[in-house]
Write a protein that holds these residues in place. Structure first.
Motif, PDB file in Angstrom:
ATOM      1  N   VAL A 370       0.851  -1.193   0.000  1.00  4.36           N
ATOM      2  CA  VAL A 370       0.000   0.000   0.000  1.00  4.36           C
ATOM      3  C   VAL A 370       0.884   1.240   0.000  1.00  4.36           C
ATOM      4  O   VAL A 370       1.746   1.410   0.868  1.00  4.36           O
ATOM      5  N   PHE A 372       0.822   5.120   0.511  1.00  5.30           N
ATOM      6  CA  PHE A 372      -0.049   6.059   1.218  1.00  5.30           C
ATOM      7  C   PHE A 372      -0.305   7.315   0.398  1.00  5.30           C
ATOM      8  O   PHE A 372       0.616   7.907  -0.171  1.00  5.30           O
ATOM      9  N   TYR A 391     -11.022   7.694   5.744  1.00  6.28           N
ATOM     10  CA  TYR A 391     -10.111   6.554   5.672  1.00  6.28           C
ATOM     11  C   TYR A 391     -10.858   5.307   6.124  1.00  6.28           C
ATOM     12  O   TYR A 391     -11.964   5.388   6.667  1.00  6.28           O
ATOM     13  N   SER A 395      -7.126  -0.677   6.158  1.00  2.59           N
ATOM     14  CA  SER A 395      -6.779  -0.470   4.745  1.00  2.59           C
ATOM     15  C   SER A 395      -5.350  -0.876   4.431  1.00  2.59           C
ATOM     16  O   SER A 395      -4.918  -0.769   3.279  1.00  2.59           O
ATOM     17  N   ILE A 396      -4.620  -1.331   5.440  1.00  4.33           N
ATOM     18  CA  ILE A 396      -3.315  -1.952   5.234  1.00  4.33           C
ATOM     19  C   ILE A 396      -3.292  -3.224   6.073  1.00  4.33           C
ATOM     20  O   ILE A 396      -3.766  -3.243   7.212  1.00  4.33           O
ATOM     21  N   ASP A 408      -3.733   4.067  -1.389  1.00  7.95           N
ATOM     22  CA  ASP A 408      -4.813   4.144  -0.414  1.00  7.95           C
ATOM     23  C   ASP A 408      -4.342   4.997   0.760  1.00  7.95           C
ATOM     24  O   ASP A 408      -3.135   5.221   0.933  1.00  7.95           O
ATOM     25  N   SER A 410      -3.743   4.570   4.069  1.00  9.34           N
ATOM     26  CA  SER A 410      -3.581   3.343   4.850  1.00  9.34           C
ATOM     27  C   SER A 410      -3.540   3.624   6.345  1.00  9.34           C
ATOM     28  O   SER A 410      -2.725   4.418   6.828  1.00  9.34           O
ATOM     29  N   PHE A 506       2.351   4.912   6.870  1.00 10.81           N
ATOM     30  CA  PHE A 506       0.933   4.716   7.169  1.00 10.81           C
ATOM     31  C   PHE A 506       0.696   5.205   8.581  1.00 10.81           C
ATOM     32  O   PHE A 506       1.611   5.682   9.262  1.00 10.81           O
TER      33      PHE A 506
END
Length: 541
Positions: A370, A372, A391, A395-396, A408, A410, A506
């Protein structure tokens, strides 16, 4: 603004936003941030100055002090300062990164209210937005022990801040534009020591006396080796931890790291080179400063002292030799070894793998695939105001899965008061450097190859150093233990600054359902609001 008025306003600010113990002293700082011409490598550049200084002024403080820092942004673009290593206990709103704090608009000011709670040691601050770090705006932070707390060495005759880092002759705007086009940065042009190029800085000493140097690598990407001609360096502190007092001929500092060394001016009275050079690079950059004895009989002579260059094993062995002094006091009178981290069962293992690749034809960097991208609203404000869609928690992933890099915002969630093992896996041919805001962690192991559960058999569970930034050697891993005792939204990032800028970071959301002030402070009344939080109110005065 006249001085009495400024002081009165700062005192009013402290009273209005008081979040710390009333008996802890307050220290006030008023900073004006401007662009200005600088010539660190002999050519004119646009630098970021604080009160006209490059680097910025040192912050001197004592454990538990409250720091009231009023920052006036006189740039023509938004600006933020972050405080590398300051843990912001229960108060990630003040962390000064975009995931927690709205930028200070041009022509406006913001007052940071920090407490250096239960901390000692050597750290630094830096600008966190828009690749500003490549223009300056950084400075040293020192947190002294309270008078009643013993320090494990005699008070030195002098105490110097030494900021070292690689540097480009190009303005930060050109470097940022290159990254925005999806290109990599070229090799740096030189190394600065306290904002000056080769031979531009000197340190004065008296023969027979011992001095402390607080050295921070504030550069953009390169590990650096620090040494003094004909003098030995005794390591005494690393990012707030008193270490075993091991003596070295030179010391490696990876990007983002800080260390304190003692040395004694015990050589014949003359001038000596201080040398700083890049590590693990095919082309070695070197810069020098001068150590000048007060009764010096002559200038420096001969070439600067050589140091290690590409030797990984040398650096790895030195890193493993850095241990916590178990009997010394830290910020409190009890010995540092009274916290037996090796006897605590970990509740979770997180494995973080860095990678590089292309997304839509542009260079990006990632953690667990991912890369960021900042949201339109600081994540901490989205949490506070319960703004959805900024968010996604989770997401990570907590481990690498080998997929292609994707973009994303993250955020990884973790439980408050969990005791976590984090493994940094570096499968690339670079030396990586990782930092976690809000925390120190125990560096329990590092080695070559792939980490496996069997790697735990080699962990140091007795006297591992506690710090906030750790290196990971090429094709290697580093494992740390961290007690997640600080609620908030915390940036976990590569200190390789182009990688951080292009996504290798992240946020770790350390979460509790509790709303007690014992666990987390309320949003500061003076918090800037931006993005989808604009127009809302913090809390009644």
């Amino acid at each position: 603004m006249k001085l009495p008025v400024a002081v009165a306003l700062l005192c009013a600010t402290a009273a209005l936003f008081a979040i710390a113990a009333a008996d802890s002293p307050y220290r006030f700082f008023d900073w004006n941030v401007t662009f200005g011409d600088i010539y660190p490598l002999g050519v004119r550049q646009t630098g970021i100055l604080i009160n006209g200084q490059f680097p910025g002024p040192d912050i001197h403080s004592v454990t538990n002090d409250n720091l009231i820092i009023n920052v006036h942004n006189s740039l023509n673009e938004p600006f933020l300062i972050s405080w590398n290593g300051i843990q912001q206990r229960r108060n990630s709103y003040e962390d000064g990164v975009y995931g927690t704090t709205c930028p200070i608009p041009p022509g406006k000011n913001f007052t940071y209210i920090l407490q250096v709670k239960d901390q000692i040691g050597s750290f630094f601050y830096f600008p966190s937005l828009a690749f500003h770090k490549a223009a300056g705006g950084f400075g040293g932070i020192r947190i002294l022990s309270r008078p009643q707390i013993p320090v494990p060495f005699p008070e030195p005759a002098g105490d110097y801040t030494v900021l070292i880092g690689d540097w480009y002759k190009s303005n930060h705007t050109n470097l940022k534009a290159r990254l925005d086009r999806g290109k990599r940065l070229p090799f740096p042009d030189g190394i600065l020591i306290n904002g000056r190029g080769p031979g531009g800085t000197s340190f004065n000493v008296e023969q027979g006396k011992t001095y402390r140097l607080r050295i921070s690598n504030v550069g953009l990407e390169n590990s650096l080796n620090f040494r003094i001609q004909n003098h030995r360096l005794t390591l005494v502190e690393v990012e707030g931890t008193h270490t075993l007092q091991t003596t070295y001929s030179s010391i490696d500092l990876h990007v983002g790291q800080s260390s304190s060394v003692l040395f004694t001016a015990d050589q014949p009275a003359k001038d000596y080179y201080i040398a700083v050079s890049t590590r693990f690079t095919s082309r070695v950059l070197t810069s020098t400063a001068i150590l000048r004895y007060s009764n010096s009989a002559g200038p420096v002579s001969g070439p600067p002292p050589g140091g290690p260059t590409i030797q990984i094993d040398w650096s790895l062995n030195q890193a493993r030799s850095i241990r916590k002094n178990l009997t010394a006091s830290g910020p409190r009178p009890n010995p540092q070894g009274s916290y037996h981290y090796g006897l605590i069962n970990t509740t979770r293992t997180i494995i973080l793998a860095n990678s590089a690749g292309q997304v839509n034809g542009k260079q990006r960097y990632a953690v667990n695939s991912v890369s960021f991208v900042p949201a339109d609203t600081p994540l901490k404000l989205a949490d506070y105001f319960k703004i959805g869609g900024v968010y996604r928690v989770g997401s990570i992933s907590a481990g690498p899965h080998g997929g292609n890099i994707y973009l994303d915002t993250s955020v990884m969630q973790a439980d408050y008061r969990a005791f976590v093992e984090i493994v940094f896996q570096n499968n690339e041919n670079i030396v990586q450097s990782w930092h976690i805001d809000g925390y120190n962690f125990f560096v329990v192991g590092m080695d070559g190859g792939q980490w496996t559960p069997a790697s735990r058999r080699g962990y140091n569970l007795r006297d591992a150093v506690s710090r906030c930034t750790t290196q990971v050697y090429p094709k290697s891993w580093t494992a740390v233990y961290v007690a997640l005792d600080n609620v908030g939204m915390w940036n976990l990032r590569s200190e390789f600054w182009a990688r951080q800028y292009l996504g290798q970071q992240f946020y770790l959301r350390v979460y509790t359902t509790s709303t007690s002030l014992r666990d987390e402070f309320l949003i500061p009344k003076n918090a800037l609001l931006c993005g989808r939080a604009s127009g809302r109110r913090t809390r009644p005065l």
